[in-house]
Design an enzyme around this catalytic site. Structure first.
Site, PDB file in Angstrom:
ATOM      1  N   ASN A 171       0.636  -1.079  -0.127  1.00  0.00           N
ATOM      2  CA  ASN A 171       0.150  -0.072   0.005  1.00  0.00           C
ATOM      3  C   ASN A 171       0.917   1.323  -0.010  1.00  0.00           C
ATOM      4  O   ASN A 171       2.117   1.060   0.622  1.00  0.00           O
ATOM      5  CB  ASN A 171      -1.126  -0.180   1.205  1.00  0.00           C
ATOM      6  CG  ASN A 171      -0.397   0.020   2.653  1.00  0.00           C
ATOM      7  OD1 ASN A 171       0.655  -0.688   2.710  1.00  0.00           O
ATOM      8  ND2 ASN A 171      -1.007   0.651   3.536  1.00  0.00           N
ATOM      9  N   GLU A 184       0.254   5.199   0.700  1.00  0.00           N
ATOM     10  CA  GLU A 184      -0.593   6.363   1.068  1.00  0.00           C
ATOM     11  C   GLU A 184       0.064   7.784   0.703  1.00  0.00           C
ATOM     12  O   GLU A 184       1.025   7.875   0.041  1.00  0.00           O
ATOM     13  CB  GLU A 184      -0.612   6.240   2.802  1.00  0.00           C
ATOM     14  CG  GLU A 184      -1.180   5.200   3.201  1.00  0.00           C
ATOM     15  CD  GLU A 184      -1.182   5.179   4.689  1.00  0.00           C
ATOM     16  OE1 GLU A 184      -2.002   4.179   5.346  1.00  0.00           O
ATOM     17  OE2 GLU A 184      -0.428   6.011   5.586  1.00  0.00           O
ATOM     18  N   CYS A 227      -3.995   0.875  -2.500  1.00  0.00           N
ATOM     19  CA  CYS A 227      -4.003  -0.419  -1.719  1.00  0.00           C
ATOM     20  C   CYS A 227      -2.871  -1.397  -2.337  1.00  0.00           C
ATOM     21  O   CYS A 227      -2.514  -1.444  -3.486  1.00  0.00           O
ATOM     22  CB  CYS A 227      -5.239  -1.191  -1.751  1.00  0.00           C
ATOM     23  SG  CYS A 227      -6.686  -0.481  -1.035  1.00  0.00           S
ATOM     24  N   GLU A 230      -3.084  -4.706  -2.792  1.00  0.00           N
ATOM     25  CA  GLU A 230      -3.690  -5.507  -3.840  1.00  0.00           C
ATOM     26  C   GLU A 230      -3.647  -4.892  -5.328  1.00  0.00           C
ATOM     27  O   GLU A 230      -3.264  -5.676  -6.124  1.00  0.00           O
ATOM     28  CB  GLU A 230      -4.800  -6.104  -3.406  1.00  0.00           C
ATOM     29  CG  GLU A 230      -5.154  -6.703  -1.937  1.00  0.00           C
ATOM     30  CD  GLU A 230      -5.309  -5.644  -0.909  1.00  0.00           C
ATOM     31  OE1 GLU A 230      -4.947  -4.482  -0.783  1.00  0.00           O
ATOM     32  OE2 GLU A 230      -6.224  -6.179  -0.015  1.00  0.00           O
ATOM     33  N   CYS A 260     -10.711  -2.951  -4.605  1.00  0.00           N
ATOM     34  CA  CYS A 260      -9.477  -4.212  -4.685  1.00  0.00           C
ATOM     35  C   CYS A 260     -10.273  -5.437  -5.098  1.00  0.00           C
ATOM     36  O   CYS A 260      -9.947  -6.157  -6.009  1.00  0.00           O
ATOM     37  CB  CYS A 260      -8.513  -4.430  -3.497  1.00  0.00           C
ATOM     38  SG  CYS A 260      -7.345  -3.110  -3.207  1.00  0.00           S
TER      39      CYS A 260
END
Length: 175
Positions: free
Chosen positions: A76, A78, A87, A89, A129
């Site tokens: 991930n 940010e 994210c 994924e 996701c």
């Protein structure tokens, strides 16, 4: 809709149907995973160290195994403008699809940790996701085996994302 006739009155009655949705999730310990699955989970666990989670402190790592055995990892990322982050994924799947566009994603492992350490219970992919996983399954016409890691237990979803995304929105809706 059924029509019921009572005396001289016609009453329209709606007979509602019910759909029961069920998801099959296997629960096991890390030790019960196959060697191949442990390798994928370990890659996701290791990837958490590369997460950029300076705002939430919630580090997520993901790893995919492609049809030829290639593994790709992501984390991930940010951003102070929260919607601008991504994210683990999606980072992982998008990287795999862009670098190996002709290789299907066969399995996905997800792990997370905080400054206190790895989580005891597995985390599941967010809705966005799940939608990306669905599209990737559709792209390659094959379900993705999903392994969610926690120190106390792991979840395995064998049949692709649909058990985690019932009544999904996919390209069939657009036809």
């Amino acid at each position: 809709m059924n029509n019921l006739l009572f005396g001289c009155f016609l009453i329209k009655a709606n007979l509602m149907k019910e759909i029961i949705l069920q998801s099959k999730v296997k629960v096991c310990s890390y030790e019960e995973l196959s060697a191949e699955d442990r390798k994928l989970v370990d890659a996701a666990r290791k990837a958490t160290a590369n997460s950029y989670a300076v705002y939430s402190g919630f580090n997520v790592g993901a790893a995919v195994r492609l049809c030829d055995g290639t593994m790709v990892c992501g984390t991930n990322q940010e951003n102070a403008a929260y919607p601008s982050g991504l994210c683990a994924e999606r980072t992982t799947i998008f990287w795999a699809n862009s670098q190996y566009p002709d290789k299907a994603v066969k399995a996905l492992a997800i792990a997370a940790c905080t400054k206190e350490g790895e989580l005891a219970k597995p985390i599941t992919p967010c809705g966005a996701c799940r939608q990306v996983i669905l599209e990737t399954e559709k792209r390659f016409n094959t379900p993705i085996r999903i392994i969610l890691y926690g120190t106390e237990e792991c979840y395995i979803i064998e049949d692709g994302i649909k058990p985690l995304l019932p009544l999904c929105f996919d390209s069939e809706v657009l036809e």
